[in-house]
Design a protein around this motif. Sequence first.
Motif, PDB file in Angstrom:
ATOM      1  N   ALA A  32       0.830  -1.203   0.000  1.00  9.41           N
ATOM      2  CA  ALA A  32       0.000   0.000   0.000  1.00  9.41           C
ATOM      3  C   ALA A  32       0.866   1.256   0.000  1.00  9.41           C
ATOM      4  N   ARG A  33       1.993   1.221   0.708  1.00  9.42           N
ATOM      5  CA  ARG A  33       2.880   2.385   0.743  1.00  9.42           C
ATOM      6  C   ARG A  33       3.539   2.620  -0.614  1.00  9.42           C
ATOM      7  N   VAL A  34       3.934   1.559  -1.281  1.00  5.43           N
ATOM      8  CA  VAL A  34       4.528   1.699  -2.614  1.00  5.43           C
ATOM      9  C   VAL A  34       3.496   2.266  -3.587  1.00  5.43           C
ATOM     10  N   GLN A  35       2.269   1.761  -3.532  1.00  6.47           N
ATOM     11  CA  GLN A  35       1.232   2.261  -4.428  1.00  6.47           C
ATOM     12  C   GLN A  35       0.916   3.722  -4.164  1.00  6.47           C
ATOM     13  N   ALA A  36       0.914   4.119  -2.885  1.00  6.63           N
ATOM     14  CA  ALA A  36       0.688   5.529  -2.561  1.00  6.63           C
ATOM     15  C   ALA A  36       1.819   6.394  -3.103  1.00  6.63           C
ATOM     16  N   ALA A  37       3.050   5.904  -3.014  1.00  2.00           N
ATOM     17  CA  ALA A  37       4.186   6.650  -3.569  1.00  2.00           C
ATOM     18  C   ALA A  37       4.052   6.791  -5.080  1.00  2.00           C
ATOM     19  N   GLN A  38       3.585   5.737  -5.751  1.00  2.00           N
ATOM     20  CA  GLN A  38       3.390   5.823  -7.195  1.00  2.00           C
ATOM     21  C   GLN A  38       2.380   6.906  -7.543  1.00  2.00           C
TER      22      GLN A  38
END
Length: 345
Positions: A264-270
């Motif tokens: 979820a954190r990686v997707q938010a960064a994207q």
Amino acid sequence: MSVIAVLALDGVPGHELTGPGMCFGTAARHHPHVAYEVRYCTAPGFRGTGSPAPFAIDTPWSLEGLADADTVLLPGHAGFRDEPEPAVADVLRAAADRGCRIGAIGTGTFALAATGLLDGRRAATGRPYAAELARRHPLIDVDPEGSVVDADPFHSAAGALGGLDLCLHLITLDHGTPVAIETERQVFMQLHAPADAEKDTGPAAPPAVTRHSLGPTLRWLEAHLDHPLTLSDIADHAGLTVRGLNRRFRAETGLSPLQYLLRARVQAAQRLLERGDEPVERIAVRTGFGTPANLRHHFQHHTGTGPRVYRTAFRSMVAALTWADGKRAEAAEREGPVSADGRRT
């Protein structure tokens, strides 16, 4: 398994033929619960794709391949201004009669419109051809921007990037927004992957989770990514023991709670990299990674590239599509309007 039948008419743009396979194939590859069969079916008279790099295809399917399809996709083709062959019109009407979902990509909307199935409905095509479609078929409410139009069971959109926007819309209807968002990112990374770089895209994306007991906890987790969340924090919110939380997450998402949190954190960064100009340092804090080095490490592992490269590539893709679309529209305006018989006036 959902069967997607892509109907290839002679002179179909190559990217509109390959785009659906890339999109639906990526969705299935990265989401264990998603199952699509993409079936390429050729129409009578099909010889190959159109310019600038025509190629032939070898497929066991012709029009009969549409008979049991759940979705029929109709890309554009070279003779889109001509009336479709009677057999093509008949098979499209038969598909509509049995409740099949039908999607038109780019100028493929012209062939679908010629069947009369779109009369009284809203539809879209490539922006340079929207006015022409409206003149030829005045009973259709044509979207001038080529945006994805949902006139269930008919769906249509411009053919940019092979109609990926339309395919992603259909995936959203089938499996929810989280699956579509992750599919879009994975397709994007395939399109812009450096030729000499080895990719490690990490574990498969979690299934879309919308209607189950973990739903409120997942929404809470994704709203607090900037907090130093622990297993105990997540378990307390879910009203479970840590052991029970792990078991529930595995059963419903295919990931452990901390794996889900990391994804979820990686997707938010994207999303932040795609839609804003915040520095990587700020994005690292907002997404809970803390430091740029930590963000880069996990971002590279899950996407195969670094945050700054990802942002640059994404912006380049958007700029290229916008430029090309604008040039096509300018060319269409210079050539003048098209009459109902296909002649420039």
